[in-house]
Write a protein that holds these residues in place. Structure first.
Motif, mmCIF file in Angstrom:
data_model
loop_
_atom_site.group_PDB
_atom_site.id
_atom_site.type_symbol
_atom_site.label_atom_id
_atom_site.label_comp_id
_atom_site.label_asym_id
_atom_site.label_seq_id
_atom_site.Cartn_x
_atom_site.Cartn_y
_atom_site.Cartn_z
ATOM 1 N N VAL A 76 0.857 -1.188 0.000
ATOM 2 C CA VAL A 76 0.000 0.000 0.000
ATOM 3 C C VAL A 76 0.889 1.233 0.000
ATOM 4 C CG1 VAL A 76 -1.682 1.315 1.352
ATOM 5 C CG2 VAL A 76 -1.875 -1.180 1.196
ATOM 6 N N ASP A 77 0.674 2.099 -0.960
ATOM 7 C CA ASP A 77 1.366 3.389 -1.023
ATOM 8 C C ASP A 77 0.554 4.367 -0.186
ATOM 9 O OD1 ASP A 77 2.150 5.999 -1.708
ATOM 10 O OD2 ASP A 77 2.645 5.425 -3.768
ATOM 11 N N LEU A 78 1.033 4.682 1.005
ATOM 12 C CA LEU A 78 0.268 5.517 1.930
ATOM 13 C C LEU A 78 0.034 6.923 1.390
ATOM 14 C CD1 LEU A 78 1.767 4.382 5.338
ATOM 15 C CD2 LEU A 78 -0.542 3.947 4.482
ATOM 16 N N GLU A 79 0.979 7.476 0.645
ATOM 17 C CA GLU A 79 0.769 8.803 0.066
ATOM 18 C C GLU A 79 -0.358 8.767 -0.961
ATOM 19 O OE1 GLU A 79 4.237 10.854 -1.315
ATOM 20 O OE2 GLU A 79 5.099 10.927 0.694
ATOM 21 N N GLN A 80 -0.380 7.738 -1.787
ATOM 22 C CA GLN A 80 -1.459 7.602 -2.766
ATOM 23 C C GLN A 80 -2.801 7.405 -2.056
ATOM 24 O OE1 GLN A 80 -1.338 4.059 -5.164
ATOM 25 N NE2 GLN A 80 -2.601 4.982 -6.770
ATOM 26 N N LYS A 85 -8.178 9.104 -0.365
ATOM 27 C CA LYS A 85 -9.075 9.202 0.792
ATOM 28 C C LYS A 85 -9.377 10.657 1.137
ATOM 29 C CE LYS A 85 -11.408 7.442 4.202
ATOM 30 N NZ LYS A 85 -12.680 6.803 4.026
ATOM 31 N N ASN A 86 -8.406 11.529 0.952
ATOM 32 C CA ASN A 86 -8.636 12.945 1.216
ATOM 33 C C ASN A 86 -9.714 13.507 0.288
ATOM 34 O OD1 ASN A 86 -7.961 15.389 2.658
ATOM 35 N ND2 ASN A 86 -7.006 16.085 0.759
ATOM 36 N N GLU A 87 -9.687 13.118 -0.975
ATOM 37 C CA GLU A 87 -10.729 13.571 -1.918
ATOM 38 C C GLU A 87 -12.105 13.047 -1.501
ATOM 39 O OE1 GLU A 87 -10.594 15.850 -4.365
ATOM 40 O OE2 GLU A 87 -8.576 16.151 -3.555
ATOM 41 N N ASN A 89 -13.039 12.249 1.554
ATOM 42 C CA ASN A 89 -13.437 12.950 2.777
ATOM 43 C C ASN A 89 -13.834 14.391 2.518
ATOM 44 O OD1 ASN A 89 -13.134 10.697 4.359
ATOM 45 N ND2 ASN A 89 -11.096 11.249 5.075
ATOM 46 N N LYS A 90 -13.187 15.049 1.559
ATOM 47 C CA LYS A 90 -13.571 16.421 1.210
ATOM 48 C C LYS A 90 -15.030 16.460 0.764
ATOM 49 C CE LYS A 90 -9.552 18.703 -0.767
ATOM 50 N NZ LYS A 90 -8.910 18.934 -2.046
ATOM 51 N N LYS A 91 -15.396 15.521 -0.085
ATOM 52 C CA LYS A 91 -16.787 15.459 -0.568
ATOM 53 C C LYS A 91 -17.729 15.064 0.544
ATOM 54 C CE LYS A 91 -15.218 14.428 -5.192
ATOM 55 N NZ LYS A 91 -14.782 13.366 -6.056
ATOM 56 N N LYS A 92 -17.345 14.081 1.310
ATOM 57 C CA LYS A 92 -18.193 13.571 2.382
ATOM 58 C C LYS A 92 -18.465 14.623 3.440
ATOM 59 C CE LYS A 92 -18.390 9.784 5.745
ATOM 60 N NZ LYS A 92 -17.707 8.566 6.208
ATOM 61 N N TRP A 93 -17.461 15.393 3.798
ATOM 62 C CA TRP A 93 -17.584 16.347 4.896
ATOM 63 C C TRP A 93 -17.672 17.798 4.411
ATOM 64 C CZ3 TRP A 93 -19.096 13.866 8.908
ATOM 65 C CH2 TRP A 93 -18.667 12.549 9.113
ATOM 66 N N GLY A 94 -17.866 18.005 3.119
ATOM 67 C CA GLY A 94 -18.068 19.354 2.593
ATOM 68 C C GLY A 94 -16.840 20.241 2.686
ATOM 69 N N ARG A 95 -15.681 19.669 2.504
ATOM 70 C CA ARG A 95 -14.429 20.437 2.554
ATOM 71 C C ARG A 95 -13.870 20.565 1.161
ATOM 72 N NH1 ARG A 95 -10.309 17.676 5.020
ATOM 73 N NH2 ARG A 95 -11.394 15.718 5.011
ATOM 74 N N GLU A 96 -14.637 21.070 0.254
ATOM 75 C CA GLU A 96 -14.238 21.142 -1.155
ATOM 76 C C GLU A 96 -13.124 22.127 -1.418
ATOM 77 O OE1 GLU A 96 -15.171 19.099 -3.587
ATOM 78 O OE2 GLU A 96 -16.476 18.023 -2.218
ATOM 79 N N THR A 97 -12.919 23.107 -0.574
ATOM 80 C CA THR A 97 -11.894 24.112 -0.851
ATOM 81 C C THR A 97 -10.528 23.689 -0.401
ATOM 82 O OG1 THR A 97 -12.493 25.207 1.193
ATOM 83 C CG2 THR A 97 -13.363 26.123 -0.852
#
Length: 97
Positions: A76-80, A85-87, A89-97
């Motif tokens: 598993v490439d943790l950076e990838q 996962k960050n993308e 979570n941004k959508k899931k939690w409304g952190r699009e900016t």
């Protein structure tokens, strides 16, 4: 040091795929030690090796170490994974900016 470099560094001397159960158990142990350090308020920033034992910082590193070791076992490439996962979570939690 970037996460990819740390993962590669750990993989250079501790990457036995047969140790996957050992790494999971060590990770659990280190999370328990982290919990204990937090409970005891061991949050000081160590200034020497002697000051490091049992601190939150030491235990966080130990947790990170075994996360990296497990990531290496399972290729598993943790950076990838962070980027993907960050993308999510941004959508899931409304952190699009």
């Amino acid at each position: 040091m970037e996460l990819k470099e740390l993962q590669h560094y750990i993989g250079g001397f501790d990457s036995d795929k047969d140790y996957h159960q050992h790494y999971v158990l060590k990770l659990m142990e280190e999370v328990g030690e982290l919990s204990e350090a937090i409970r005891k308020g061991q949050t000081q920033i160590p200034t020497s090796e002697e000051d490091m034992k049992g601190t939150v910082g030491e235990e966080l590193y130990d947790v990170l170490y075994y996360v990296c070791a497990l990531a290496n076992v399972y290729d598993v490439d943790l950076e990838q994974m962070h980027r993907i996962k960050n993308e999510i979570n941004k959508k899931k939690w409304g952190r699009e900016t």
